[in-house]
Design an enzyme around this catalytic site. Structure first.
Site, PDB file in Angstrom:
ATOM      1  N   GLY C  15       7.154   4.523  -3.048  1.00 10.62           N
ATOM      2  CA  GLY C  15       7.916   5.766  -2.881  1.00 10.62           C
ATOM      3  C   GLY C  15       9.389   5.458  -2.704  1.00 10.62           C
ATOM      4  O   GLY C  15       9.758   4.533  -1.995  1.00 10.62           O
ATOM      5  N   ARG C  76       4.363   2.636  -9.143  1.00  8.65           N
ATOM      6  CA  ARG C  76       3.253   1.864  -8.578  1.00  8.65           C
ATOM      7  C   ARG C  76       2.551   1.213  -9.761  1.00  8.65           C
ATOM      8  O   ARG C  76       2.205   1.880 -10.719  1.00  8.65           O
ATOM      9  CB  ARG C  76       2.304   2.776  -7.808  1.00  8.65           C
ATOM     10  CG  ARG C  76       2.988   3.470  -6.633  1.00  8.65           C
ATOM     11  CD  ARG C  76       2.064   4.385  -5.860  1.00  8.65           C
ATOM     12  NE  ARG C  76       2.844   5.418  -5.178  1.00  8.65           N
ATOM     13  CZ  ARG C  76       3.406   5.272  -3.954  1.00  8.65           C
ATOM     14  NH1 ARG C  76       3.240   4.165  -3.287  1.00  8.65           N
ATOM     15  NH2 ARG C  76       4.121   6.246  -3.410  1.00  8.65           N
ATOM     16  N   ASP C 107       4.842  -1.137   2.560  1.00  8.35           N
ATOM     17  CA  ASP C 107       3.678  -1.994   2.727  1.00  8.35           C
ATOM     18  C   ASP C 107       3.112  -2.542   1.420  1.00  8.35           C
ATOM     19  O   ASP C 107       2.911  -3.744   1.264  1.00  8.35           O
ATOM     20  CB  ASP C 107       2.553  -1.179   3.408  1.00  8.35           C
ATOM     21  CG  ASP C 107       2.509  -1.448   4.895  1.00  8.35           C
ATOM     22  OD1 ASP C 107       3.273  -2.325   5.368  1.00  8.35           O
ATOM     23  OD2 ASP C 107       1.707  -0.796   5.583  1.00  8.35           O
ATOM     24  N   THR C 130      11.453   2.973   2.980  1.00  5.44           N
ATOM     25  CA  THR C 130      10.486   4.078   3.020  1.00  5.44           C
ATOM     26  C   THR C 130      10.956   5.036   4.101  1.00  5.44           C
ATOM     27  O   THR C 130      11.501   4.605   5.116  1.00  5.44           O
ATOM     28  CB  THR C 130       9.059   3.597   3.352  1.00  5.44           C
ATOM     29  OG1 THR C 130       8.282   4.727   3.788  1.00  5.44           O
ATOM     30  CG2 THR C 130       9.054   2.574   4.470  1.00  5.44           C
ATOM     31  N   ASP C 132       9.138   6.784   6.027  1.00  8.83           N
ATOM     32  CA  ASP C 132       8.151   6.987   7.099  1.00  8.83           C
ATOM     33  C   ASP C 132       8.381   6.124   8.334  1.00  8.83           C
ATOM     34  O   ASP C 132       7.805   6.386   9.389  1.00  8.83           O
ATOM     35  CB  ASP C 132       6.741   6.721   6.572  1.00  8.83           C
ATOM     36  CG  ASP C 132       6.262   7.780   5.595  1.00  8.83           C
ATOM     37  OD1 ASP C 132       6.931   8.830   5.514  1.00  8.83           O
ATOM     38  OD2 ASP C 132       5.254   7.557   4.924  1.00  8.83           O
ATOM     39  N   ASP C 134       7.228   3.284   8.992  1.00 10.71           N
ATOM     40  CA  ASP C 134       5.937   2.770   9.435  1.00 10.71           C
ATOM     41  C   ASP C 134       5.767   1.277   9.160  1.00 10.71           C
ATOM     42  O   ASP C 134       4.665   0.801   8.880  1.00 10.71           O
ATOM     43  CB  ASP C 134       4.808   3.559   8.761  1.00 10.71           C
ATOM     44  CG  ASP C 134       4.902   3.505   7.235  1.00 10.71           C
ATOM     45  OD1 ASP C 134       5.931   3.015   6.725  1.00 10.71           O
ATOM     46  OD2 ASP C 134       3.964   3.936   6.564  1.00 10.71           O
ATOM     47  N   ARG C 176       1.991  10.128   6.754  1.00 11.31           N
ATOM     48  CA  ARG C 176       0.539  10.153   6.670  1.00 11.31           C
ATOM     49  C   ARG C 176      -0.088   9.330   7.792  1.00 11.31           C
ATOM     50  O   ARG C 176      -1.079   9.711   8.388  1.00 11.31           O
ATOM     51  CB  ARG C 176       0.102   9.610   5.300  1.00 11.31           C
ATOM     52  CG  ARG C 176      -0.936  10.449   4.608  1.00 11.31           C
ATOM     53  CD  ARG C 176      -1.181   9.966   3.198  1.00 11.31           C
ATOM     54  NE  ARG C 176      -0.194  10.468   2.255  1.00 11.31           N
ATOM     55  CZ  ARG C 176      -0.235  11.685   1.705  1.00 11.31           C
ATOM     56  NH1 ARG C 176      -1.200  12.523   2.007  1.00 11.31           N
ATOM     57  NH2 ARG C 176       0.687  12.070   0.847  1.00 11.31           N
TER      58      ARG C 176
END
Lengths: 328, 328, 328, 328
Positions: C15, C76, C107, C130, C132, C134, C176
């Site tokens: 992303g 991807r 990741d 990213t 996020d 995360d 997510r």
């Protein structure tokens, strides 16, 4: 126009303004729509003289509708003010097979286009691109609406600090000959007073207004000042003048400057640019020449370049009145 | 602290900065969370002297987290610099039953708080609120992150017009004693050169850099200049200097000014303000006093006010190097 | 690393996030600074397999520091999940003389890089990109700060209409597996309640909180919900649930969606990208490999890719508490 | 109007829109300018029935010109649809000495005002406030320009990620009965296709257009869809349909939702609000009633409420054509 137009050149000239790229894109895509070629000319008339051209297909203007500035660059060309310069420019156009021109800019740009048209009977069409909105024959120039939003956003920020400290700010905005930005952004930003080139408010009235404002308990104020205001003092001199005469005021100055010319165009300017680009190209294809395409009473309309240059864009009296009432 | 704290006063002082309202809200709500009262003090120490107080419950700070400026107003108080002024202030606090203070501001604010604490053994806690990020004991002051975004957004706009015209802009940003804004916003905005108070680049190096830039075909440039830069010339003098020495450059100046202090705070500043407000109140409730709450290595941490005042916030050497590399 | 690195490839994968372009620019300019070559690889690992390469000099990344998205495109790649695909990719790199890779992504991107490194002993360095946040090993991923600002600006707008109508809004934000965006933007936007994947608040607590809020006279509310919240209902189901159980609430839903991934990066993200790009290239030049460069306690730091992949980025307990206190 | 108007009431009703506060401010200050009183009525007609009134002097509307939403709150009132409800409302007005009403809202608001005027021969004046621009008798409703800018800014962000991944996005915007937002924002955002209630493009044309777009090498696309589009599928169904028929497209959906209603008004909307507020009050003072004040051909103009309600605001055919050409 004796001959069918098969290739159109497009250029931006003078001060840049948001929406110029959207207008370039519209000219290029309208050419493609009508199956004619389009050539981008770099750095305005100077690039015409230097033959700095580039073929532009519809994909070449992908993802530019939202960009400030102009991908074709802009410049003021001294060479184009000479007959010799224009002759060279004309030859470059001929050699490149360019049959007509769309020029995007302001007064100076249109003056150049009109002379060029007169000298070579060359088809030209103007699109008004300047943040000052000082062009006759259009209610809005490209970039004006965006500049207004930029200015009110800046003043909204300044008001945060003005209110926190009970300060008076003189905010200088662009507009050497026209107070459109100052008047509209001043109303939009809730300014206490607005100084524009079209109206000599006078220093007494300014002091009076500030005194009244203070008396009514309004301790922080914004005064919007057009670059070319008629009061005879620039913002730094105004600051000094007020500090001398109303020492209880804590005065600051902010000159918004060139950021007013940049930034991503508003939706209004993008749509206007798209509409004017279509009209400019299609008017040339219909054999018209020497006009400016503009917006009049919400409709796209043509005005002879000569009128656009000579006429002046008046300040709306109703707005002056609204401005007065808003500072009650 | 012999006595339990039942009522806390909160004030903002000095230059305002985005996030002050979010900090006030946090102080008020943390008090409510711990079932103690909270009182807003208007116009910083001046309001303390004038007894300009207002009870604040959790609903009184509804819908202010996103507002620039400070709803409690700010001021610089000369009276508070006198022992007599502080004595009156102390009596007002006593009479209102206010047991401790949270002061939001910069160096000057903390100095006042420390003196007040020393004189009256009065519990105080500081929250760093200033856009300049020039406070020792915190990696970020309230409003700094917002100001950086304001500055890069302005320079993004200026770059639109700089690129369209191949111009060089000197952009002056805030930071009289510290170059944090100039350095970070300069990197963020892709500036060609950055002039800060901590480093004397020298005029030769500036000219050299501009010449190199020009040689490499980069015809438009942004130079970010901190108010307090050490080069010994302000932006207008820099303009003249470059025009004399590099006449091929078309130079413009933009002074961003007070708008850097306003605007809706960034998410970072709102969260930071919320965290610091909680820590300030809870530290007072734990009996601590005379500290500044700040952010160190991503954690909320206390620094003695004395250190916060005397220490200085150093420019990161790594960032200076990154800045050099980015202009390769 | 036996052999000196003379050419580095850079790609973006997974992303996209704001700041990726600033990171590409930094990698390219750091290469130039050290007089080594740089090659852009399009569409992530897929472009590596297809040999979709482009030489990048320092001028090729001019004027991209402020752009959202990624000029190298992202994708991807299923082919890269096969040994055969990776073998072809490796041959393309060898043929192009590319000695090492900087991969920008999350990741999945790092997992691909680690496998590639293991299989071919090929030098790789990761940059976390990213929204996020995360990723273990960095307090901030590229784009996270920008996304937070985008989210709070959207919720600020939603609050205007929520307040005008006394409505309850469920606002779904990205995340997510991690609630960083929801928790921080929720605090920043003054949300009444925040639902995140890391914490099962439970529907009862939500109703209770809304009832309390209503009782206290707060008639409009914002509840921020992370995509992957653990409450077991999506925002539309939550709306129905609340309407059934608290019929006096007028409930609306807003799913912010992909706009959170776009937009001009904040100053923080631009500076972070610049710092990480320098560190990634210089670490490779120092012979290091298989690390992610990140930000830890305000310093640029390396974390082995394996740890970055396996570790998880925990929610800050202090922030959860601040969030509770703010809704007092 | 037999009797001189000495006190005017103002309310906002229906969906809120940016600029409503600027209009309230203008009504209040115009009253002050003419030395008559002004009363704010909360929550639209419901507050009229409940007598929820507040005296408003010129200082009470300080610092609201830039705020989204409405400080008077808005609501839809079922009680006002009954004769009894309106009777109570009328009594409240009489008791409060309110001689005339300015109502700010859309179709429903005007319908209520007209009935009220008919039943009680009560002077009313309408100001069009709705983002949809679906009111006859004005080229622009309050909030419409702001909503357009909000939408294009969101789509600009979505395009960043669409371009990075070569994705197709269906973006749903407000406009149940009118495609003004979709058409203008679609042109402004450079959308590939625009689906509006006024035109049944058909699914075949959509597929055809997407196929053509793909063939021309344009791999990412934005399709703007009005809530009330006539194609018979919502954005989620459109996604499925395209995925089935053009599986090579990677499709995403974004529903912009209520954030379109919020945010700080654009300069245009602030100035328009100021102008309409002045005209509304002064028209009442001149003895006029039962009109809507609007903008026609750049001039403030009156339209009988009955016409404003019954007439419909047509989509501009020229714009449809411009939209087609732009996607060449």
């Amino acid at each position: 126009m004796s001959k069918a137009i098969k290739k159109i050149g497009v250029l931006t000239s003078g001060g840049d303004s948001p929406g110029m790229n959207a207008a370039i894109r519209s000219v290029v895509r309208t050419c493609a729509y009508h199956n004619i070629e389009c050539v981008g000319i770099y750095r305005g008339y100077q690039g015409m003289i230097e033959g700095d051209f580039k073929e532009m297909g519809p994909r070449s203007v992908k993802n530019i509708v939202h960009l400030g500035g102009t991908i074709l660059k802009s410049a003021r060309s001294k060479d184009f003010m000479t007959a010799e310069g224009r002759k060279i420019a004309h030859e470059h156009l001929k050699n490149a097979g360019i049959d007509a021109l769309v020029v995007i800019g302001g007064d100076g740009t249109f003056t150049g286009a009109e002379i060029f048209n007169n000298e070579f009977n060359y088809p030209v069409m103007g699109i008004p691109g300047t943040i000052d909105n000082d062009i006759f024959g259009t209610s809005h120039t490209l970039g004006y609406d965006t500049a207004l939003n930029t200015v009110v956003e800046c003043i909204d920020k300044i008001r945060d600090t003005a209110n926190s400290h009970n300060r008076l700010f003189f905010v200088e905005v662009m507009g050497r000959d026209a107070g459109h930005i100052a008047l509209n952004a001043g109303i939009g930003a809730g300014a206490e007073e607005i100084l524009i080139p079209e109206e000599d408010l006078g220093l007494d009235r300014l002091l009076e207004s500030l005194e009244k404002s203070k008396a009514s308990g309004k301790l922080s104020s914004i005064v919007v000042v057009s670059e070319g205001d008629k009061i005879g003092k620039n913002v730094f001199e105004l600051k000094e003048y007020v500090e001398e005469n109303l020492p209880e005021y804590d005065v600051r100055v902010s000159v918004l400057g060139h950021m007013q010319r940049g930034g991503s165009p508003s939706c209004f300017d993008r749509v206007l640019a798209s509409r004017l680009g279509v009209k400019a190209v299609e008017s040339l294809l219909e054999g018209k020449s020497n006009y400016m395409v503009g917006l009049l009473q919400d409709k796209v309309a043509l005005t002879p370049l000569e009128q656009a240059i000579k006429g002046s864009s008046k300040i709306d009296e109703e707005l002056l009145r609204v401005s007065d009432i808003m500072t009650t």
